[in-house]
Motif scaffolding. Sequence first.
Motif, PDB file in Angstrom:
ATOM      1  N   PHE A  42       0.861  -1.179   0.000  1.00  0.00           N
ATOM      2  CA  PHE A  42       0.000   0.000   0.000  1.00  0.00           C
ATOM      3  C   PHE A  42       0.896   1.228   0.000  1.00  0.00           C
ATOM      4  O   PHE A  42       2.057   1.175   0.413  1.00  0.00           O
ATOM      5  CB  PHE A  42      -0.951   0.006   1.202  1.00  0.00           C
ATOM      6  CG  PHE A  42      -0.277   0.169   2.532  1.00  0.00           C
ATOM      7  CD1 PHE A  42      -0.256   1.399   3.169  1.00  0.00           C
ATOM      8  CD2 PHE A  42       0.343  -0.911   3.147  1.00  0.00           C
ATOM      9  CE1 PHE A  42       0.372   1.552   4.398  1.00  0.00           C
ATOM     10  CE2 PHE A  42       0.969  -0.763   4.368  1.00  0.00           C
ATOM     11  CZ  PHE A  42       0.993   0.471   5.000  1.00  0.00           C
ATOM     12  N   GLY A  43       0.381   2.335  -0.504  1.00  0.00           N
ATOM     13  CA  GLY A  43       1.158   3.559  -0.609  1.00  0.00           C
ATOM     14  C   GLY A  43       1.044   4.433   0.625  1.00  0.00           C
ATOM     15  O   GLY A  43      -0.048   4.639   1.147  1.00  0.00           O
ATOM     16  N   ARG A  56       1.201  -6.615   6.095  1.00  0.00           N
ATOM     17  CA  ARG A  56       1.764  -7.529   7.095  1.00  0.00           C
ATOM     18  C   ARG A  56       1.364  -8.978   6.814  1.00  0.00           C
ATOM     19  O   ARG A  56       2.168  -9.883   6.939  1.00  0.00           O
ATOM     20  CB  ARG A  56       1.303  -7.127   8.490  1.00  0.00           C
ATOM     21  CG  ARG A  56       1.968  -7.966   9.578  1.00  0.00           C
ATOM     22  CD  ARG A  56       1.610  -7.459  10.934  1.00  0.00           C
ATOM     23  NE  ARG A  56       2.040  -6.080  11.076  1.00  0.00           N
ATOM     24  CZ  ARG A  56       2.643  -5.592  12.131  1.00  0.00           C
ATOM     25  NH1 ARG A  56       2.876  -6.338  13.156  1.00  0.00           N
ATOM     26  NH2 ARG A  56       2.995  -4.331  12.176  1.00  0.00           N
ATOM     27  N   SER A  57       0.096  -9.208   6.458  1.00  0.00           N
ATOM     28  CA  SER A  57      -0.393 -10.578   6.257  1.00  0.00           C
ATOM     29  C   SER A  57       0.015 -11.108   4.885  1.00  0.00           C
ATOM     30  O   SER A  57      -0.269 -10.480   3.864  1.00  0.00           O
ATOM     31  CB  SER A  57      -1.917 -10.598   6.384  1.00  0.00           C
ATOM     32  OG  SER A  57      -2.415 -11.857   5.990  1.00  0.00           O
ATOM     33  N   PRO A  58       0.637 -12.277   4.821  1.00  0.00           N
ATOM     34  CA  PRO A  58       1.012 -12.849   3.524  1.00  0.00           C
ATOM     35  C   PRO A  58      -0.206 -13.302   2.703  1.00  0.00           C
ATOM     36  O   PRO A  58      -0.097 -13.488   1.495  1.00  0.00           O
ATOM     37  CB  PRO A  58       1.900 -14.045   3.897  1.00  0.00           C
ATOM     38  CG  PRO A  58       1.582 -14.359   5.309  1.00  0.00           C
ATOM     39  CD  PRO A  58       1.080 -13.099   5.948  1.00  0.00           C
ATOM     40  N   SER A  59      -1.380 -13.436   3.337  1.00  0.00           N
ATOM     41  CA  SER A  59      -2.589 -13.841   2.613  1.00  0.00           C
ATOM     42  C   SER A  59      -3.353 -12.650   2.061  1.00  0.00           C
ATOM     43  O   SER A  59      -4.375 -12.811   1.405  1.00  0.00           O
ATOM     44  CB  SER A  59      -3.495 -14.678   3.525  1.00  0.00           C
ATOM     45  OG  SER A  59      -3.799 -13.967   4.707  1.00  0.00           O
ATOM     46  N   CYS A  60      -2.851 -11.434   2.284  1.00  0.00           N
ATOM     47  CA  CYS A  60      -3.507 -10.205   1.833  1.00  0.00           C
ATOM     48  C   CYS A  60      -3.004  -9.808   0.448  1.00  0.00           C
ATOM     49  O   CYS A  60      -1.800  -9.723   0.227  1.00  0.00           O
ATOM     50  CB  CYS A  60      -3.237  -9.090   2.843  1.00  0.00           C
ATOM     51  SG  CYS A  60      -4.115  -7.580   2.491  1.00  0.00           S
ATOM     52  N   ASP A  67      -1.918  -3.309   8.633  1.00  0.00           N
ATOM     53  CA  ASP A  67      -2.696  -4.369   9.275  1.00  0.00           C
ATOM     54  C   ASP A  67      -4.156  -4.453   8.845  1.00  0.00           C
ATOM     55  O   ASP A  67      -4.921  -5.191   9.450  1.00  0.00           O
ATOM     56  CB  ASP A  67      -2.647  -4.191  10.802  1.00  0.00           C
ATOM     57  CG  ASP A  67      -1.246  -4.383  11.338  1.00  0.00           C
ATOM     58  OD1 ASP A  67      -0.602  -5.375  10.960  1.00  0.00           O
ATOM     59  OD2 ASP A  67      -0.789  -3.529  12.118  1.00  0.00           O
ATOM     60  N   PHE A  68      -4.572  -3.682   7.830  1.00  0.00           N
ATOM     61  CA  PHE A  68      -5.976  -3.712   7.406  1.00  0.00           C
ATOM     62  C   PHE A  68      -6.061  -4.110   5.938  1.00  0.00           C
ATOM     63  O   PHE A  68      -5.766  -3.314   5.044  1.00  0.00           O
ATOM     64  CB  PHE A  68      -6.657  -2.359   7.633  1.00  0.00           C
ATOM     65  CG  PHE A  68      -8.148  -2.430   7.515  1.00  0.00           C
ATOM     66  CD1 PHE A  68      -8.914  -2.678   8.625  1.00  0.00           C
ATOM     67  CD2 PHE A  68      -8.772  -2.278   6.287  1.00  0.00           C
ATOM     68  CE1 PHE A  68     -10.301  -2.750   8.532  1.00  0.00           C
ATOM     69  CE2 PHE A  68     -10.149  -2.359   6.174  1.00  0.00           C
ATOM     70  CZ  PHE A  68     -10.916  -2.597   7.306  1.00  0.00           C
TER      71      PHE A  68
END
Length: 167
Positions: A42-43, A56-60, A67-68
């Motif tokens: 994200f920027g 942060r999440s590798p599934s995102c 974190d969102f």
Amino acid sequence: GCVLCSEENGCITCHHRLFLLIWRDGIRQYGMCVHTCPPGYFGVRGLEVNRCTKCRSPSCESCFSRDFCMKCKDKFYLHKGQCFRQCPPSTTAQPGTRECQETCELGPWSNWSACTHEGQTCGCKWGVETRVREVLGAAREEGAACPALLETRKCRMRKHCPGGEHR
């Protein structure tokens, strides 16, 4: 789009409208100026440099902040900014979106009411009876719809009232 670059590491500073994307290859770090951040980043706009920051999440697949999450990778479901392998309890996946939405928890149906027509229980051939149920746990998210809480059906009434009066 580079304002300042290094032979070993690529871009270090970008034009003010571009984002600096830094990625690692082993122990080396490389920089590149991009118009939009790639999936998984994200920027973040800053006074001196705009950066692409990794979710942060590798599934995102795409995120609003570190974190969102806004969209999950295939085989994951999105719920309140996080990715899950399956929707959490009391939620259900929306068709085609892979987003989990809270569902209503409903109580049992009541018994059918007396068959009436315009407030009368006799003196007509057909009437209507109803039954209701309560919401035990309401959906807390906007847009989550609860199913019907009231049902009606056609019913047959006693055509003649006892004593010839309407009741």
